[in-house]
Design a protein around this motif. Structure first.
Motif, PDB file in Angstrom:
ATOM      1  N   PRO A 161       0.800  -1.230   0.000  1.00  0.00           N
ATOM      2  CA  PRO A 161       0.000   0.000   0.000  1.00  0.00           C
ATOM      3  C   PRO A 161       0.833   1.280   0.000  1.00  0.00           C
ATOM      4  CG  PRO A 161      -0.785  -1.554   1.649  1.00  0.00           C
ATOM      5  CD  PRO A 161       0.542  -2.060   1.178  1.00  0.00           C
ATOM      6  N   ALA A 162       2.052   1.226   0.571  1.00  0.00           N
ATOM      7  CA  ALA A 162       2.854   2.451   0.671  1.00  0.00           C
ATOM      8  C   ALA A 162       4.320   2.101   0.826  1.00  0.00           C
ATOM      9  CB  ALA A 162       2.400   3.286   1.865  1.00  0.00           C
ATOM     10  N   LEU A 163       5.194   2.977   0.332  1.00  0.00           N
ATOM     11  CA  LEU A 163       6.632   2.784   0.487  1.00  0.00           C
ATOM     12  C   LEU A 163       7.161   3.459   1.751  1.00  0.00           C
ATOM     13  CD1 LEU A 163       7.953   3.344  -3.166  1.00  0.00           C
ATOM     14  CD2 LEU A 163       7.594   1.183  -1.964  1.00  0.00           C
ATOM     15  N   THR A 164       6.354   4.281   2.389  1.00  0.00           N
ATOM     16  CA  THR A 164       6.819   5.055   3.538  1.00  0.00           C
ATOM     17  C   THR A 164       6.664   4.303   4.855  1.00  0.00           C
ATOM     18  OG1 THR A 164       4.634   6.103   3.643  1.00  0.00           O
ATOM     19  CG2 THR A 164       6.370   7.280   2.449  1.00  0.00           C
ATOM     20  N   ASN A 165       5.994   3.147   4.840  1.00  0.00           N
ATOM     21  CA  ASN A 165       5.753   2.395   6.061  1.00  0.00           C
ATOM     22  C   ASN A 165       6.850   1.352   6.257  1.00  0.00           C
ATOM     23  OD1 ASN A 165       4.665   0.337   7.916  1.00  0.00           O
ATOM     24  ND2 ASN A 165       2.775   1.515   7.771  1.00  0.00           N
ATOM     25  N   GLU A 166       7.482   1.395   7.414  1.00  0.00           N
ATOM     26  CA  GLU A 166       8.595   0.487   7.711  1.00  0.00           C
ATOM     27  C   GLU A 166       8.191  -0.986   7.625  1.00  0.00           C
ATOM     28  OE1 GLU A 166      11.089  -0.807  11.692  1.00  0.00           O
ATOM     29  OE2 GLU A 166      10.095   1.146  11.628  1.00  0.00           O
ATOM     30  N   PHE A 167       6.956  -1.299   7.965  1.00  0.00           N
ATOM     31  CA  PHE A 167       6.496  -2.688   7.939  1.00  0.00           C
ATOM     32  C   PHE A 167       6.699  -3.301   6.557  1.00  0.00           C
ATOM     33  CE2 PHE A 167       3.158  -5.825   7.077  1.00  0.00           C
ATOM     34  CZ  PHE A 167       3.346  -6.714   8.124  1.00  0.00           C
ATOM     35  N   PHE A 168       6.334  -2.555   5.514  1.00  0.00           N
ATOM     36  CA  PHE A 168       6.424  -3.094   4.158  1.00  0.00           C
ATOM     37  C   PHE A 168       7.873  -3.178   3.680  1.00  0.00           C
ATOM     38  CE2 PHE A 168       2.153  -1.125   4.390  1.00  0.00           C
ATOM     39  CZ  PHE A 168       1.451  -2.317   4.402  1.00  0.00           C
ATOM     40  N   ALA A 169       8.728  -2.305   4.190  1.00  0.00           N
ATOM     41  CA  ALA A 169      10.155  -2.418   3.884  1.00  0.00           C
ATOM     42  C   ALA A 169      10.701  -3.731   4.437  1.00  0.00           C
ATOM     43  CB  ALA A 169      10.914  -1.235   4.469  1.00  0.00           C
ATOM     44  N   ARG A 170      10.245  -4.108   5.624  1.00  0.00           N
ATOM     45  CA  ARG A 170      10.696  -5.369   6.219  1.00  0.00           C
ATOM     46  C   ARG A 170      10.132  -6.566   5.451  1.00  0.00           C
ATOM     47  NH1 ARG A 170       9.986  -4.383  12.759  1.00  0.00           N
ATOM     48  NH2 ARG A 170      11.430  -2.622  12.965  1.00  0.00           N
ATOM     49  N   VAL A 171       8.891  -6.460   5.003  1.00  0.00           N
ATOM     50  CA  VAL A 171       8.308  -7.537   4.189  1.00  0.00           C
ATOM     51  C   VAL A 171       9.150  -7.739   2.935  1.00  0.00           C
ATOM     52  CG1 VAL A 171       6.317  -8.227   2.780  1.00  0.00           C
ATOM     53  CG2 VAL A 171       5.954  -7.228   5.057  1.00  0.00           C
ATOM     54  N   TYR A 172       9.524  -6.648   2.299  1.00  0.00           N
ATOM     55  CA  TYR A 172      10.356  -6.725   1.091  1.00  0.00           C
ATOM     56  C   TYR A 172      11.695  -7.393   1.398  1.00  0.00           C
ATOM     57  CZ  TYR A 172      13.539  -5.395  -2.628  1.00  0.00           C
ATOM     58  OH  TYR A 172      14.472  -5.437  -3.627  1.00  0.00           O
ATOM     59  N   THR A 173      12.314  -7.015   2.512  1.00  0.00           N
ATOM     60  CA  THR A 173      13.604  -7.598   2.887  1.00  0.00           C
ATOM     61  C   THR A 173      13.515  -9.117   2.996  1.00  0.00           C
ATOM     62  OG1 THR A 173      14.273  -5.588   4.069  1.00  0.00           O
ATOM     63  CG2 THR A 173      15.408  -7.631   4.660  1.00  0.00           C
ATOM     64  N   VAL A 223      -1.735   3.256  26.633  1.00  0.00           N
ATOM     65  CA  VAL A 223      -1.809   3.279  25.168  1.00  0.00           C
ATOM     66  C   VAL A 223      -1.059   2.062  24.632  1.00  0.00           C
ATOM     67  CG1 VAL A 223      -1.223   4.536  23.058  1.00  0.00           C
ATOM     68  CG2 VAL A 223      -1.901   5.800  25.118  1.00  0.00           C
ATOM     69  N   THR A 224      -1.695   1.341  23.716  1.00  0.00           N
ATOM     70  CA  THR A 224      -1.028   0.198  23.075  1.00  0.00           C
ATOM     71  C   THR A 224      -1.053   0.357  21.565  1.00  0.00           C
ATOM     72  OG1 THR A 224      -3.029  -1.175  22.914  1.00  0.00           O
ATOM     73  CG2 THR A 224      -1.733  -1.343  24.948  1.00  0.00           C
ATOM     74  N   GLY A 225      -0.051  -0.235  20.909  1.00  0.00           N
ATOM     75  CA  GLY A 225       0.050  -0.157  19.457  1.00  0.00           C
ATOM     76  C   GLY A 225      -0.006  -1.521  18.812  1.00  0.00           C
ATOM     77  N   PHE A 226       0.420  -1.556  17.548  1.00  0.00           N
ATOM     78  CA  PHE A 226       0.441  -2.801  16.765  1.00  0.00           C
ATOM     79  C   PHE A 226       1.517  -2.642  15.705  1.00  0.00           C
ATOM     80  CE2 PHE A 226      -3.027  -5.801  17.546  1.00  0.00           C
ATOM     81  CZ  PHE A 226      -2.720  -6.871  16.720  1.00  0.00           C
ATOM     82  N   ASP A 227       2.389  -3.590  15.555  1.00  0.00           N
ATOM     83  CA  ASP A 227       3.456  -3.695  14.536  1.00  0.00           C
ATOM     84  C   ASP A 227       4.833  -3.844  15.159  1.00  0.00           C
ATOM     85  OD1 ASP A 227       1.752  -3.595  12.405  1.00  0.00           O
ATOM     86  OD2 ASP A 227       2.339  -1.609  11.705  1.00  0.00           O
ATOM     87  N   ASP A 228       5.143  -3.034  16.201  1.00  0.00           N
ATOM     88  CA  ASP A 228       6.485  -2.942  16.783  1.00  0.00           C
ATOM     89  C   ASP A 228       7.471  -2.417  15.760  1.00  0.00           C
ATOM     90  OD1 ASP A 228       8.228  -2.983  18.926  1.00  0.00           O
ATOM     91  OD2 ASP A 228       8.951  -5.009  18.498  1.00  0.00           O
ATOM     92  N   LEU A 229       7.159  -1.239  15.225  1.00  0.00           N
ATOM     93  CA  LEU A 229       8.066  -0.531  14.337  1.00  0.00           C
ATOM     94  C   LEU A 229       9.164   0.132  15.162  1.00  0.00           C
ATOM     95  CD1 LEU A 229       5.368   1.249  12.143  1.00  0.00           C
ATOM     96  CD2 LEU A 229       6.501  -0.934  11.684  1.00  0.00           C
ATOM     97  N   ALA A 230      10.173   0.701  14.491  1.00  0.00           N
ATOM     98  CA  ALA A 230      11.222   1.441  15.185  1.00  0.00           C
ATOM     99  C   ALA A 230      10.624   2.574  16.009  1.00  0.00           C
ATOM    100  CB  ALA A 230      12.235   1.976  14.176  1.00  0.00           C
TER     101      ALA A 230
END
Length: 332
Positions: free
Chosen positions: A71-83, A268-275
């Motif tokens: 969906p986007a190149l700016t999201n770290e999650f998708f950069a990790r998927v690509y890696t 507050v809780t999140g989802f993904d555990d990005l940097a």
């Protein structure tokens, strides 16, 4: 200097061209000894040999290229998927082209004159299946990641245990005495976010309160949405469950602007555990998603499909990482 050929590698290694082809095509097992395979690979490296991919692709009728749609190149999650996907692809002589399609809903345009002619398959991460018709409509193999497993257009699915992640979050907060919840939900229309919302609602019993507010997937959008929700008349929520770490960062900013302490007044809780989760203060309690692993499995699934093998696997496990943004519910 002329470019070294497979004949040069064979001569230097003392083997036949057929042996070189088997080894460098990763088809040597059971036909060539491991010692000979090591010799061929080392010789090819020393000579600087690179296969003529264009000639090989023409001969095999294969490009050995996969398209990863995100969906986007700016999201770290998708950069990790690509890696992760690229790591597995490289081991099998494949390349991965990364292609963004806005919002994950599409429709995704074909980036080539003909995807079928340019690609061997498509991997789509967190996309709506219908958004990919332009890419897979002519029979191009499609592997869906973090997407609706009931969608009939994909040859294989790789998913995360998203509902279990929300279960871990909910159990953590309930154990700390929280009963009034605000769900800061992503405004993106996506299967993975629908699963998070459905799981949270199902896990909270009649002794709890749950309000849901949707927000754009930006820190500023989340801050604005959280500020409005926290200043609404009535009992203030003691915990904000966010669909994403970006939303959680915005919620923390909203709390500070309103003079609320995290986690003393508001967890507050999140989802993904990005940097981002450890860049903010306090550091975020969040659900760690194995992004690289899902990329690896996505490419593995595509390779299986291309070989005509059935591919199934259990959902990848996720893990709650407890940090300083969550704690006991306030007593007042």
């Amino acid at each position: 200097m002329t470019r070294p050929t497979s004949r040069d590698v064979a001569t230097a290694a003392g083997v036949s061209q057929a042996t070189v082809s088997l080894v460098l095509g990763d088809k040597w097992r059971g036909r060539v000894s491991e010692r000979t395979a090591d010799t061929v690979r080392r010789t090819a490296t020393d000579l600087g040999y690179r296969p003529n991919l264009a000639a090989r692709n023409l001969r095999l009728g294969s490009t050995r290229t996969a398209l990863l749609v995100v969906p986007a190149l700016t999201n770290e999650f998708f950069a990790r998927v690509y890696t992760g996907a690229a790591r597995v692809a490289a081991r099998h002589g494949f390349g991965v082209v990364l292609y963004p399609s806005p919002d994950g809903t599409g429709p995704a345009r074909d980036p080539f004159a003909s995807a079928r002619a340019a690609l061997d398959g498509v991997i789509a991460s967190s996309m709506a299946a219908g958004a990919l018709e332009a890419l897979g409509g002519d029979g191009l193999p499609l592997v869906m990641l973090d997407s609706d497993p009931t969608a009939g257009t994909a040859a294989a699915h790789v998913n995360l245990a998203i509902a279990d992640g929300m279960r871990q979050v909910t159990a953590h907060l309930l154990a700390h005495g929280h009963r009034r919840f605000l769900h800061l939900a992503s405004a993106v229309d996506s299967w993975t976010f629908d699963v998070r919302a459905g799981a949270l609602s199902a896990l909270l019993g009649p002794s709890t309160e749950l309000r849901t507010v949707r927000s754009p997937l930006t820190v500023d959008g989340a801050r604005t949405a959280a500020e409005a929700a926290l200043t609404t008349p009535g009992a203030r929520p003691t915990a904000i469950v966010c669909d994403d770490d970006i939303l959680a960062a915005g919620a923390c900013k909203a709390a500070r602007r309103l003079g609320l302490r995290v986690p003393e007044d508001l967890s507050v809780t999140g989802f993904d555990d990005l940097a981002l989760a450890t860049a903010v203060e306090p550091e975020l309690t969040t659900v760690r998603l194995p992004a690289e692993r899902i990329g690896e499995q996505g490419m593995t699934a595509l390779l299986a499909v291309l070989e005509g093998s059935p591919w199934t696997a259990a959902d990848l496990p996720v893990e709650l990482v407890v940090r300083d943004s969550s704690g006991p519910a306030p007593t007042t």
